[in-house]
Write a protein that holds these residues in place. Structure first.
Motif, PDB file in Angstrom:
ATOM      1  N   GLU A 149     -45.497  90.960 153.461  1.00  0.00           N
ATOM      2  CA  GLU A 149     -46.032  92.133 152.755  1.00  0.00           C
ATOM      3  C   GLU A 149     -44.961  92.928 152.039  1.00  0.00           C
ATOM      4  O   GLU A 149     -45.258  93.885 151.339  1.00  0.00           O
ATOM      5  CB  GLU A 149     -46.726  93.060 153.768  1.00  0.00           C
ATOM      6  N   PRO A 198     -41.143  92.084 146.893  1.00  0.00           N
ATOM      7  CA  PRO A 198     -41.577  92.747 145.657  1.00  0.00           C
ATOM      8  C   PRO A 198     -42.246  91.772 144.695  1.00  0.00           C
ATOM      9  O   PRO A 198     -41.881  90.589 144.618  1.00  0.00           O
ATOM     10  CB  PRO A 198     -40.270  93.267 145.052  1.00  0.00           C
ATOM     11  N   PRO A 204     -48.020  92.693 145.332  1.00  0.00           N
ATOM     12  CA  PRO A 204     -48.576  93.919 145.924  1.00  0.00           C
ATOM     13  C   PRO A 204     -49.638  93.656 146.981  1.00  0.00           C
ATOM     14  O   PRO A 204     -49.831  94.474 147.886  1.00  0.00           O
ATOM     15  CB  PRO A 204     -49.156  94.667 144.723  1.00  0.00           C
ATOM     16  N   GLU A 205     -50.312  92.517 146.901  1.00  0.00           N
ATOM     17  CA  GLU A 205     -51.335  92.204 147.915  1.00  0.00           C
ATOM     18  C   GLU A 205     -50.756  91.371 149.058  1.00  0.00           C
ATOM     19  O   GLU A 205     -51.485  90.898 149.913  1.00  0.00           O
ATOM     20  CB  GLU A 205     -52.497  91.412 147.282  1.00  0.00           C
TER      21      GLU A 205
END
Ligand code: NAP
Length: 307
Positions: free
Chosen positions: A48, A51, A54-55
Motif C-alpha cells: 500500500e 508510490p 494509490p489503490e
C-alpha cells in the motif's frame, strides 16, 4: 564460461531496479534470480505504500512490472541460484550457478534477507504442517481455522489482517504490550473483530500430532504458561540478511549486513550492494528501489573509470 559486463545477484526490487538502470546504460545486465523471483515482495499480498499505486498493488504484480521494465531496455533474467562466488582476485569476478559459470566485470549483490526463526521446539518440525512464514502463500489452507501470529511489527500485523480473510480468529502474540507496527496498520488491526492480542507473551513450544494442534505461551511478566489450542502458527519476527554466502569475501557489520560506502560499493571495488542485504534501517520496497538505482548508476560510473 560466459562473460558479462554486469551480473546482478538477486531479483527483488533492489536487483530489478539496478537492472533497469544498468540496462538503460547499455550494460545488458544479467540478473540471477535466486530461489524466489522477486524476493520477499513476491510473497506479499498487498503493497500500500509504493508510490504510483494509490489503490495498492499486489507484490507479484509489482515484480512482474519491474521485470518487464528492466527487460524492455535489455536486462536478462536467469532463473537460477548462485552456488559460489570468487571476488578474491578482483574484476573480472567469478560466479557459479547450478547450471552455468560466469565472469563479470562488475557485480551488484541484492540478495535481501530471510525470515527469522524463533528457535523453539516444534518450529522446524511443523513447517508446512501448520507453521508458516508466509500468510500470502499459506493463508488459504487455513479457511475457517484458528491461527496464531507471532510478532508486533508491520509484517506481523499486515499478515494478520490478510489472514482474517480466511480464518475464524487470529491471536497476535507479542512480547511487549505495544505494537511496533505503523499507525495505519495498528488501527486496522484494533478495529478488526477477528483479531485478538495476547500481550507480553512469547511462544515456548509448538505441539501437535502430525500437524499443529497447540502452543505453549509464556507471559513474560508473570511467567505463567498457558496452552492455546490452534491450527496454525505464523511467525513474523524480522529478518536476517542473506550474507553468509559472502563471509570472508566482503566486509559485513556485526549484524551480518554488507558494508557499503556512499557509492553503494562493498569492500571489494567493483562489487556493489543494494536493498535489504546492506540496509538494516529502512527495509522498504521504496528504499530498496532507490538503493538499486544508486547501485546501477555507480556500477556504470565505476566501469567507465576502469576503461
Ligand atoms: P520488525 O519491524 O523487525 O518487527 C519484528 C517484530 O517481531 C517486532 O515486533 C519484535 O518485537 C518481534 N520479535 C523479534 N524477535 C522476536 C522474538 N525472538 N520473539 C518474539 N518476538 C520477536 O520486522 P518486520 O515486521 O518483518 O518488518 C521489517 C521491515 O519491513 C520494517 O522496516 C517494516 O517497517 C517493513 N515493512 C513494512 C511494511 C509496510 O509498510 N506495509 C510491511 C511489512 C514490513 P519488538 O517490537 O519487541 O522488537
Amino acid at each position: 564460461m560466459q562473460k558479462e559486463q554486469v551480473i546482478i545477484i538477486g531479483s527483488g526490487p533492489a536487483g530489478l531496479t539496478a537492472a533497469l538502470y544498468a540496462a538503460r546504460a547499455n550494460l545488458k545486465p544479467l540478473v540471477i534470480s535466486g530461489n524466489q523471483l522477486g524476493g520477499q515482495i513476491s510473497i506479499t499480498n498487498e503493497v500500500e505504500n509504493y508510490p504510483g499505486f494509490p489503490e495498492g498493488a499486489s507484490g507479484p504484480e509489482l515484480v512482474e512490472l519491474m521485470q518487464k521494465q528492466a527487460e524492455r531496455f535489455g536486462a536478462r533474467v536467469l532463473i537460477d541460484e548462485v552456488t559460489e562466488v570468487d571476488f578474491s582476485e578482483g574484476s573480472p569476478f567469478h560466479i557459479k550457478t547450478h547450471g552455468d559459470e560466469f565472469k563479470a566485470d562488475a557485480v551488484i549483490v541484492a540478495v535481501g534477507a530471510s525470515p527469522n526463526r524463533l528457535g523453539i521446539p516444534g518450529e522446524e518440525e511443523f513447517i508446512g504442517r501448520g507453521v508458516s512464514f508466509c500468510a500470502t502463500c499459506d493463508g488459504f489452507f487455513f479457511r475457517d481455522k484458528d491461527v496464531l501470529v507471532i510478532g508486533g511489527g508491520d509484517s506481523a500485523i499486515e499478515e494478520a489482517l490478510f489472514l482474517t480473510r480466511f480464518v475464524t480468529r487470529v491471536r497476535v502474540i507479542h512480547r511487549r504490550d505495544e505494537l511496533r507496527a505503523g499507525e495505519a496498520l495498528k488501527r486496522r488491526a484494533f478495529e478488526n473483530e477477528k483479531i485478538e492480542f495476547v500481550w507480553d507473551s512469547v511462544l515456548e513450544e509448538i505441539r501437535g500430532d502430525g500437524k499443529v494442534e497447540s502452543a505453549f505461551v509464556r507471559n513474560v511478566k508473570t511467567d505463567d504458561i498457558v496452552t492455546l489450542d490452534t491450527d496454525g502458527v505464523f511467525i513474523f519476527i524480522g529478518h536476517l540478511p542473506n550474507s553468509s554466502f559472502f563471509k570472508g569475501q566482503l566486509e559485513l557489520d556485526k549484524k551480518g549486513y554488507l558494508i557499503t560506502d556512499e557509492r553503494m560499493m562493498t569492500s571489494v571495488p567493483g562489487v556493489f550492494a543494494a536493498g535489504e542485504i546492506q540496509d538494516s534501517i529502512f527495509r522498504q520496497i521504496t528504499t530498496s528501489v532507490g538503493q538499486g538505482a544508486a547501485a546501477g548508476m555507480m556500477t556504470e560510473r565505476w566501469l567507465e573509470e576502469q576503461e
